[in-house]
Design a protein around this motif. Sequence first.
Motif, short mmCIF file in Angstrom:
data_model
loop_
_atom_site.label_atom_id
_atom_site.label_comp_id
_atom_site.label_asym_id
_atom_site.label_seq_id
_atom_site.Cartn_x
_atom_site.Cartn_y
_atom_site.Cartn_z
N THR A 163 -0.67 0.49 9.95
CA THR A 163 -0.59 1.89 9.50
C THR A 163 -1.55 2.21 8.37
O THR A 163 -2.75 2.18 8.57
N ILE A 164 -1.08 2.48 7.20
CA ILE A 164 -1.78 3.22 6.15
C ILE A 164 -3.15 2.65 5.79
O ILE A 164 -3.29 1.48 5.45
N SER A 165 -4.17 3.54 5.87
CA SER A 165 -5.53 3.19 5.46
C SER A 165 -6.16 4.28 4.60
O SER A 165 -6.98 3.99 3.73
N THR A 166 -5.78 5.54 4.87
CA THR A 166 -6.23 6.65 4.03
C THR A 166 -5.02 7.51 3.70
O THR A 166 -4.00 7.45 4.38
N VAL A 167 -5.17 8.34 2.67
CA VAL A 167 -4.06 9.21 2.29
C VAL A 167 -4.59 10.54 1.76
O VAL A 167 -5.58 10.58 1.03
N ILE A 197 5.06 19.17 -0.81
CA ILE A 197 5.70 17.85 -0.82
C ILE A 197 5.14 16.94 0.28
O ILE A 197 5.69 15.87 0.54
N PHE A 198 4.03 17.34 0.89
CA PHE A 198 3.52 16.59 2.04
C PHE A 198 2.46 15.56 1.63
O PHE A 198 1.64 15.80 0.74
N VAL A 199 2.49 14.42 2.30
CA VAL A 199 1.50 13.36 2.14
C VAL A 199 1.09 12.90 3.53
O VAL A 199 1.93 12.47 4.32
N GLN A 200 -0.21 13.04 3.84
CA GLN A 200 -0.68 12.58 5.14
C GLN A 200 -1.24 11.17 5.01
O GLN A 200 -1.96 10.86 4.06
N MET A 201 -0.90 10.34 5.99
CA MET A 201 -1.39 8.97 6.02
C MET A 201 -2.06 8.71 7.36
O MET A 201 -1.53 9.10 8.40
N ASN A 226 0.83 -1.21 0.00
CA ASN A 226 0.00 0.00 0.00
C ASN A 226 0.86 1.26 0.00
O ASN A 226 0.54 2.25 -0.67
N PHE A 227 1.95 1.24 0.77
CA PHE A 227 2.88 2.38 0.76
C PHE A 227 3.49 2.57 -0.61
O PHE A 227 3.71 3.71 -1.06
N LEU A 228 3.80 1.47 -1.31
CA LEU A 228 4.37 1.58 -2.65
C LEU A 228 3.41 2.24 -3.62
O LEU A 228 3.81 3.02 -4.49
N VAL A 229 2.12 1.94 -3.46
CA VAL A 229 1.12 2.53 -4.34
C VAL A 229 1.00 4.03 -4.09
O VAL A 229 0.89 4.83 -5.03
N GLU A 230 1.05 4.42 -2.81
CA GLU A 230 0.77 5.81 -2.44
C GLU A 230 2.02 6.66 -2.27
O GLU A 230 1.93 7.88 -2.12
N GLY A 231 3.18 6.07 -2.27
CA GLY A 231 4.41 6.83 -2.07
C GLY A 231 5.61 6.04 -2.51
O GLY A 231 5.49 4.98 -3.14
N PHE A 232 6.81 6.54 -2.16
CA PHE A 232 8.05 5.85 -2.51
C PHE A 232 8.12 5.53 -4.00
O PHE A 232 8.39 4.40 -4.41
N HIS A 233 7.84 6.54 -4.83
CA HIS A 233 7.82 6.32 -6.27
C HIS A 233 9.19 6.42 -6.91
O HIS A 233 9.37 6.01 -8.05
N ASN A 234 10.15 6.98 -6.18
CA ASN A 234 11.49 7.18 -6.74
C ASN A 234 12.38 6.00 -6.37
O ASN A 234 12.91 5.92 -5.25
N ALA A 235 12.59 5.10 -7.29
CA ALA A 235 13.39 3.90 -7.02
C ALA A 235 14.85 4.23 -6.75
O ALA A 235 15.58 3.40 -6.20
N GLU A 236 15.27 5.43 -7.14
CA GLU A 236 16.66 5.85 -6.90
C GLU A 236 16.76 6.69 -5.63
O GLU A 236 17.83 7.24 -5.33
#
Length: 515
Positions: free
Chosen positions: A312-316, A300-304, A191-201
């Motif tokens: 943890t993550i259920s809404t964003v 640059i903020f993302v609330q979870m 779920n975190f991958l879908v909603e964040g952490f998009h930069n593999a580098e």
Amino acid sequence: MRVLGDVLAKQGRALPDRIALIDPRRDRRYSFAEVAQRSVRIANGLASLGVRSGDRVAMLLGNSAVCAELPFAVGLLGAVTVNVNERLKHDEVGFILADSGASVVVTSTDLLGTVAAVGARLPQLRQVITVDGAVPGTVDFEAMVAGASPNPPRVDTAENSTAMLIYTSGTTGRPKGVQLTHANLIHSATNFLVEGFHNAEGVYLACVPYYHAACIPHMAALMRGMTVIAVPFDLETVVDLIERYRVTDAFLVPTMIALLLQRPDLLDAHDLSSLQTIFYAAAPIPVPVLGVALERFGPIFVQMYGLSESATISTVLRKEDHRLDGDQRRLASCGREITHVEVRVGSVEEECPAGERGELLLRGANVMAGYWGLPEATAQALKGGWLHTGDIGIRDAEGYLYIVDRKHDMIITGGANVYPREVEDVLYSHPAVAEAAVIGVPDQTWGETVLAVISLHAQKMATEAELVGFCAERLADYKKPRQVAFVDTVPKTPVGKIDKAALRSRFAGVAVDAS
């Protein structure tokens, strides 16, 4: 990826030379291949000490590279990682170790006094492992790793078996051990991958304590192929690491963000331009504070939103929703439900209409298996197949959710319901107020009346009469505080939430003029 041990094994094959972990204390970098190999050796080292499938291994540590690798190794054995807050007092640590039945504790030499203080009460505790040097009577972690077999252990672990116990803060009594399975952790990390952490580098800075469910985002970062830096939170350290290692992603709690904003001199002295995303969770940020943060760092903020019980993550609330132009009410929202989680406002039987208050219920593959050794509490929390969060919220016509309060924090005064969050939001809009917490205190006539506990910004002044009048202009009369208590700092739980239980205890005998 089916179980926790698959994460590093797969990445070690796919990305062998990419940097997985950085230990900033020694400026030591570990590749994915190294971390995968270390996890195998740690697992075999633990097995040599008698750890078997289903055994509990306690992690009593501050954030470090070891915290970022140990749960994967424990998972390879089918054992269970028990996350323990290193800031707890002796009796609190003793309760968790006894309740979980931990047979091994992995800790640091500065915490051996805590283990020694409770060890006599823990007949099941067989081994103490220290991560920062050999001490008589303990096992040296690095020596154990160096001497262990490099061959993966042959353990068939079921994905629905417990992988981790995270103990709740215990604000309503003794803490409960939240059982998170391998499937819970893998689904939550996905779920975190879908909603964040998009930069593999990218480079992820993890400074929210790993004894909390904040240990899960680092799993997602490693699944993405990012580099992880795990350190305890410290203002100077955080800004230094962001600049030195060009950190792109960071996970903070609102208190940490507020502390950073109070040090513009520190922020100005460092190049923080590499930051692309700041995730925040554990509590909402007051809208005025969030506005300052957006002006400082940009959108640059993302609330979870989530709980330990939901891994943890259920809404964003995504970056595009963090806007200062136009209607800013959405900044108070915790966003919309994520793809793989269902959120209901109301009850198992019925959803509340848009705009109407109700308890938030969650359902998804990330929701816990239950509370460790507490079948009745588990049945109550998971009644009807939904996780009952205890949070009171509303959903607007566009599907955005707003947490208005905790179910158990609601104040009933003269038969009318007062939601503290509503009063706190008004108080936070006063320019002198740094922190606000609203609680109910006993009253013989009204049952409860409203007390506001306030800390002020440095160099700012406000009186009780001024703040009460400020609220009276903006709220119904029964909602306004009848008394204001000024404190230097509002007490917090270890994860940075305002500690309402401590405040209720402290102010239980306050006499309030409710006329």
